[in-house]
Design an enzyme around this catalytic site. Sequence first.
Site, mmCIF file in Angstrom:
data_model
loop_
_atom_site.group_PDB
_atom_site.id
_atom_site.type_symbol
_atom_site.label_atom_id
_atom_site.label_comp_id
_atom_site.label_asym_id
_atom_site.label_seq_id
_atom_site.Cartn_x
_atom_site.Cartn_y
_atom_site.Cartn_z
ATOM 1 N N TRP A 18 16.943 11.568 -11.698
ATOM 2 C CA TRP A 18 15.807 10.668 -11.538
ATOM 3 C C TRP A 18 14.507 11.377 -11.896
ATOM 4 C CZ3 TRP A 18 11.444 10.924 -8.390
ATOM 5 C CH2 TRP A 18 10.689 9.754 -8.295
ATOM 6 N N HIS A 19 14.421 12.654 -11.557
ATOM 7 C CA HIS A 19 13.189 13.382 -11.820
ATOM 8 C C HIS A 19 12.966 13.631 -13.306
ATOM 9 C CE1 HIS A 19 13.044 14.321 -7.453
ATOM 10 N NE2 HIS A 19 11.761 14.470 -7.679
ATOM 11 N N GLY A 20 13.999 13.734 -14.070
ATOM 12 C CA GLY A 20 13.797 13.984 -15.486
ATOM 13 C C GLY A 20 15.076 13.909 -16.293
#
Length: 481
Positions: A322-324
Amino acid sequence: MIFNSFEFIFMFLPIVFVLYYVFNKINFTLSKVWLLASSLFFYSWWNPSYLPLILASLFANFFIGSYLGKVTGIARKKVLLTIGIIFNVCLLGYFKYYDFFVSNLNWALGTNFNVLHLILPLAISFYTFQQIAYLVDSYRNETKEYNFLNYALFVSFFPQLIAGPIVHHSQVMSQFDDKHNRKINYKNIGLGLFVFAVGLFKKVGIADTFAVWTNKGYSMYTDLTFVDSWMTSLAYTFQLYFDFSGYSDMAIGAGLLFNIVLPMNFNSPYKALNIQDFWRRWHITLSGFLTNYIYIPLGGNRKGRVRTYVNIMIIFLVSGFWHGAGWTFIVWGAMHGFASVLNRLWTKAGFKMQKWLAWFITFNFVNATWVFFRAPSFDVALEVLKGMSGLKGIALPAELSNYGFIQKFTNDFYQFPLHDGFMKPAIITLLGLIIAVFAKNSLELRDSLKPNWSYAIYVSVLLVYSVFQLQKVTEFLYFNF
């Protein structure tokens, strides 16, 4: 437009604030329309071409959520929920992960599919998760009212739209209809300005200072030795902390100006004594989403020890991804997953350690894993970690090696390359550590705040100092996620 810009502080926020309460005296619905229009303007300031995207997402999710709360029959509700989740995942997946999957597919299979070089729409990761949670709650019959204006405000309210906190419908939707929130609340204004000022100072006074050393260190990663690598990693550890916690403070502070209480997103995470404690304190609303909408539906800890550990790994892999859209983020998530599993095994075995040692291990693990979070590639991350482990040589700064007995153990005299000298960044890093570990956080200060002239002067000094630092406006780190 960002919180730490002249446009936001001196134009957008005052105008929206004043007219909101003026419209409240005329018609409450009109004031909410004004707040929604202002929030959409705030969003489209970055790139007007993505305004239709968030509007389409709002309409589609509200339509599906409304029907989910009204229809009967489990089968029909499951179909609607599945459609809604697929819609949101596909929307996020196309813009955020299409290029990642195509690039890896081309590498693995030798294909030549086009990479589109898509620009990530601002806030799509946050408002997608927020709306998935709403759909699931509608499926569970936990949503009470279906008013599009309130729903659109719940998703797009400008203080939390761009980078959270990820709010739950039950936390804020009812606040937009509360008659007590229609009047100016001077206590909330005082508290809101206080928290906003603290957050602004965290960003422009602290985080942006560490950003200079972080960027310099990662730009010369091949030349970093032991001290340099540690200073680089610690610079990013504190940059990220003060940057994201500063944004969260400013979001909560701005919300209070409109009598909207947003949830806490940070609770002094660098005070954590184990990795599970860390994730109860860091990005609290994301952890809550992953727990309530992925971990528990997967079975949580109710289906045996092995299944519990598998579920833990799943949510941390999801968190990383989700973060990257990159393998470094996935590895970062996996490392935190393994650490969480080990922590549970340690606890179940009945082992204990002294608090100072538990904190030391936890903090250094978090600091080391942030290297993967920040580094643009594995090569860069490994170079920094090699330097931290001493594999690239151990050399002391000139300021230290000039002291007699130390000089006997090193012939390598140099200046710390991230700054003109070693002492200034070392002292500021130490101050960052003291603030993060020993000081009360901004919300603890807010809860104990007794408005008086001394606090007014304190807030004024923070705001004036921070405003004078706005010559170069920098984005918040979580805008990239």
